[in-house]
Design a protein around this motif. Structure first.
Motif, PDB file in Angstrom:
ATOM      1  N   GLY A   5       0.811  -1.208   0.000  1.00  0.00           N
ATOM      2  CA  GLY A   5       0.000   0.000   0.000  1.00  0.00           C
ATOM      3  C   GLY A   5       0.848   1.263   0.000  1.00  0.00           C
ATOM      4  O   GLY A   5       2.075   1.218   0.157  1.00  0.00           O
ATOM      5  N   PHE A   6       0.178   2.394  -0.188  1.00  0.00           N
ATOM      6  CA  PHE A   6       0.863   3.686  -0.170  1.00  0.00           C
ATOM      7  C   PHE A   6       1.523   3.934   1.180  1.00  0.00           C
ATOM      8  O   PHE A   6       0.964   3.641   2.228  1.00  0.00           O
ATOM      9  CB  PHE A   6      -0.139   4.809  -0.462  1.00  0.00           C
ATOM     10  N   SER A   7       2.733   4.470   1.151  1.00  0.00           N
ATOM     11  CA  SER A   7       3.591   4.795   2.297  1.00  0.00           C
ATOM     12  C   SER A   7       4.233   3.549   2.915  1.00  0.00           C
ATOM     13  O   SER A   7       5.018   3.669   3.852  1.00  0.00           O
ATOM     14  CB  SER A   7       2.840   5.584   3.380  1.00  0.00           C
ATOM     15  N   SER A  12      -4.870  -1.495  -0.715  1.00  0.00           N
ATOM     16  CA  SER A  12      -4.958  -0.048  -0.840  1.00  0.00           C
ATOM     17  C   SER A  12      -4.389   0.392  -2.190  1.00  0.00           C
ATOM     18  O   SER A  12      -4.846  -0.079  -3.236  1.00  0.00           O
ATOM     19  CB  SER A  12      -4.239   0.593   0.349  1.00  0.00           C
ATOM     20  N   ASN A  13      -3.407   1.267  -2.219  1.00  0.00           N
ATOM     21  CA  ASN A  13      -2.788   1.683  -3.466  1.00  0.00           C
ATOM     22  C   ASN A  13      -2.290   0.464  -4.254  1.00  0.00           C
ATOM     23  O   ASN A  13      -2.377   0.419  -5.496  1.00  0.00           O
ATOM     24  CB  ASN A  13      -1.642   2.641  -3.147  1.00  0.00           C
ATOM     25  N   GLY A  14      -1.802  -0.559  -3.535  1.00  0.00           N
ATOM     26  CA  GLY A  14      -1.377  -1.796  -4.187  1.00  0.00           C
ATOM     27  C   GLY A  14      -2.543  -2.575  -4.760  1.00  0.00           C
ATOM     28  O   GLY A  14      -2.413  -3.251  -5.784  1.00  0.00           O
ATOM     29  N   GLY A  15      -3.719  -2.483  -4.100  1.00  0.00           N
ATOM     30  CA  GLY A  15      -4.920  -3.089  -4.661  1.00  0.00           C
ATOM     31  C   GLY A  15      -5.322  -2.392  -5.946  1.00  0.00           C
ATOM     32  O   GLY A  15      -5.763  -3.023  -6.916  1.00  0.00           O
ATOM     33  N   GLY A  16      -5.154  -1.056  -5.966  1.00  0.00           N
ATOM     34  CA  GLY A  16      -5.399  -0.311  -7.188  1.00  0.00           C
ATOM     35  C   GLY A  16      -4.463  -0.740  -8.302  1.00  0.00           C
ATOM     36  O   GLY A  16      -4.852  -0.802  -9.472  1.00  0.00           O
ATOM     37  N   MET A  17      -3.218  -1.063  -7.944  1.00  0.00           N
ATOM     38  CA  MET A  17      -2.267  -1.536  -8.936  1.00  0.00           C
ATOM     39  C   MET A  17      -2.694  -2.897  -9.482  1.00  0.00           C
ATOM     40  O   MET A  17      -2.565  -3.171 -10.688  1.00  0.00           O
ATOM     41  CB  MET A  17      -0.870  -1.618  -8.312  1.00  0.00           C
ATOM     42  N   ALA A  18      -3.215  -3.766  -8.615  1.00  0.00           N
ATOM     43  CA  ALA A  18      -3.728  -5.059  -9.080  1.00  0.00           C
ATOM     44  C   ALA A  18      -4.897  -4.855 -10.037  1.00  0.00           C
ATOM     45  O   ALA A  18      -5.015  -5.554 -11.054  1.00  0.00           O
ATOM     46  CB  ALA A  18      -4.143  -5.911  -7.887  1.00  0.00           C
ATOM     47  N   GLN A  19      -5.765  -3.891  -9.728  1.00  0.00           N
ATOM     48  CA  GLN A  19      -6.885  -3.579 -10.623  1.00  0.00           C
ATOM     49  C   GLN A  19      -6.362  -3.104 -11.982  1.00  0.00           C
ATOM     50  O   GLN A  19      -6.872  -3.492 -13.040  1.00  0.00           O
ATOM     51  CB  GLN A  19      -7.764  -2.496 -10.000  1.00  0.00           C
ATOM     52  N   SER A  77      -9.217  -3.412  -0.517  1.00  0.00           N
ATOM     53  CA  SER A  77      -9.440  -2.020  -0.083  1.00  0.00           C
ATOM     54  C   SER A  77      -9.110  -0.979  -1.146  1.00  0.00           C
ATOM     55  O   SER A  77      -8.631   0.107  -0.826  1.00  0.00           O
ATOM     56  CB  SER A  77      -8.641  -1.723   1.200  1.00  0.00           C
ATOM     57  N   TYR A  78      -9.395  -1.281  -2.418  1.00  0.00           N
ATOM     58  CA  TYR A  78      -9.302  -0.257  -3.452  1.00  0.00           C
ATOM     59  C   TYR A  78     -10.126  -0.691  -4.655  1.00  0.00           C
ATOM     60  O   TYR A  78      -9.991  -1.823  -5.126  1.00  0.00           O
ATOM     61  CB  TYR A  78      -7.855  -0.005  -3.898  1.00  0.00           C
ATOM     62  N   PRO A  79     -10.978   0.220  -5.185  1.00  0.00           N
ATOM     63  CA  PRO A  79     -11.832  -0.118  -6.333  1.00  0.00           C
ATOM     64  C   PRO A  79     -11.078   0.001  -7.647  1.00  0.00           C
ATOM     65  O   PRO A  79      -9.932   0.458  -7.692  1.00  0.00           O
ATOM     66  CB  PRO A  79     -12.930   0.942  -6.235  1.00  0.00           C
ATOM     67  N   LEU A  80     -11.762  -0.373  -8.724  1.00  0.00           N
ATOM     68  CA  LEU A  80     -11.207  -0.133 -10.054  1.00  0.00           C
ATOM     69  C   LEU A  80     -10.978   1.355 -10.256  1.00  0.00           C
ATOM     70  O   LEU A  80      -9.982   1.776 -10.848  1.00  0.00           O
ATOM     71  CB  LEU A  80     -12.159  -0.676 -11.130  1.00  0.00           C
ATOM     72  N   THR A 120     -10.240   5.410   4.818  1.00  0.00           N
ATOM     73  CA  THR A 120      -9.163   5.846   3.917  1.00  0.00           C
ATOM     74  C   THR A 120      -9.633   5.826   2.467  1.00  0.00           C
ATOM     75  O   THR A 120      -9.537   6.829   1.753  1.00  0.00           O
ATOM     76  CB  THR A 120      -7.932   4.944   4.089  1.00  0.00           C
ATOM     77  N   ILE A 121     -10.137   4.685   2.020  1.00  0.00           N
ATOM     78  CA  ILE A 121     -10.757   4.540   0.703  1.00  0.00           C
ATOM     79  C   ILE A 121     -12.169   4.049   0.964  1.00  0.00           C
ATOM     80  O   ILE A 121     -12.406   2.856   1.140  1.00  0.00           O
ATOM     81  CB  ILE A 121      -9.982   3.556  -0.202  1.00  0.00           C
ATOM     82  N   GLY A 122     -13.113   4.964   1.019  1.00  0.00           N
ATOM     83  CA  GLY A 122     -14.451   4.638   1.493  1.00  0.00           C
ATOM     84  C   GLY A 122     -15.167   3.572   0.680  1.00  0.00           C
ATOM     85  O   GLY A 122     -15.161   3.610  -0.554  1.00  0.00           O
ATOM     86  N   TYR A 123     -15.783   2.651   1.374  1.00  0.00           N
ATOM     87  CA  TYR A 123     -16.547   1.582   0.729  1.00  0.00           C
ATOM     88  C   TYR A 123     -17.631   2.162  -0.176  1.00  0.00           C
ATOM     89  O   TYR A 123     -17.901   1.635  -1.261  1.00  0.00           O
ATOM     90  CB  TYR A 123     -17.173   0.690   1.810  1.00  0.00           C
TER      91      TYR A 123
END
Length: 320
Positions: A79-81, A158-165, A182-185, A208-211
């Protein structure tokens, strides 16, 4: 003459077991694609030059790996940071690698961030090509180990989940499936090179990244300001976007998850009529941003979710 032939036959018979043993012993090595600088069980930190930038990633090769058979490959984004070592410590994928026999890779983003859709920080603001870097990592692993090209997976938080997307959108030709924690498309459309299975795991109490998503706090502000996500897509909207992208039918499979201590209503929903792939959402009611059980950096309570994320991912999504 007959005596010489007899001796030759006896000698050949004596050598035959050794010859067969040599052939059978040699076959696995010849079948493996790696010829030089091959990975063996253990842990590695690999630094490479990519796109004019020094990039780094951590690799874990489980003790069961001997190169004789093709094994899955997983890229697990921090994730970020945070960094690769942090994700390796907390995501649970290290233990799953040892248990299931896949090779795990934890890439490092530049300045502790990834260029996911709408996030985060300098990596996003400078438009760093993290998809190209990830492709290079996958290619490097295929060159140094016997990787099953049909079982390359990506995940992250988080940010890494966004990268997976993003990898699901832009690298479906080399990735079979993706799970974002914990990160959407965070966009309405993308064009994968081929159908790909994608899931998200998200908590309803994520601050942090709202559902439920959100818009910028002030009028006229963009959703993304210099890599900071001021507005974000909701988890259910992300699922709806993937349904459209993959052309899924309207039939939605639903399953209640264990309540745990405070997670009543947690559920797993999935579209299965998507032309051979699937897409879904795991909703953790009252779940916060970090859903890795055992994670204590953001608080003392190690109970983050009614499921154990890493084995859940492999049991339900990255089936082998």
């Amino acid at each position: 003459m007959k005596a010489r032939l007899s001796r030759f036959a006896r000698g050949l018979a004596a050598l035959l077991p050794a010859m067969l043993g040599f052939l059978f012993w040699s076959a696995p090595a010849a079948a493996a694609p790696c010829q030089i600088n091959c990975l063996t069980p253990g842990d590695y930190s690999i630094t490479t030059l990519h796109g004019g930038l020094l990039r780094n990633y951590l690799v874990h090769v489980p003790a069961s790996y001997d190169g004789s058979r093709a094994v899955p490959l997983l890229l697990d984004y921090h994730g970020f940071s945070k960094d690769a070592a942090n994700e390796r410590q907390w995501s649970g994928q290290l233990a799953e690698s040892d248990k299931r026999g896949f090779i795990a890779v934890w890439p490092n983003g530049l300045v502790l961030s990834w260029n996911a859709y709408g996030c985060c920080f300098l990596d996003n603001a400078l438009n760093i090509d993290d998809v190209s870097f990830s492709r290079a990592v996958i290619a490097a692993m295929k060159g140094r180990a016997n990787i099953d090209a049909n079982r390359v997976f990506v995940t992250g938080i988080s940010n890494g989940g966004g990268m997976a997307q993003r990898m699901a959108c832009e690298a479906a030709d080399v990735v079979r499936a993706a799970v974002s924690v914990s990160y959407p498309l965070n966009r309405e459309n993308c064009t994968p090179a081929k159908p790909i299975s994608v899931w998200e795991i998200a908590g309803t109490a994520d601050e942090t990244i709202g559902y439920y998503g959100g818009t910028p706090p002030l009028p006229l502000l963009p959703n993304n300001l210099l890599g900071v996500p001021l507005g974000v897509q909701g988890a259910r909207e992300s699922l709806a976007a993937w349904k459209r992208i993959l052309g899924c039918s309207d039939t939605l499979h639903r399953e209640q998850l264990p309540d745990g201590t405070r997670y009543a209503g947690s559920r797993f929903e999935e579209y299965r009529g998507c032309g051979g792939v699937r897409t879904g959402l795991v909703t953790i009611v009252n779940g916060e941003h970090v859903l890795y059980n055992g994670y204590t950096e953001l608080g003392s309570d190690p109970d983050k979710a009614p499921i154990d994320v890493a084995p859940f991912i492999w049991d339900r999504f990255f089936t082998m």
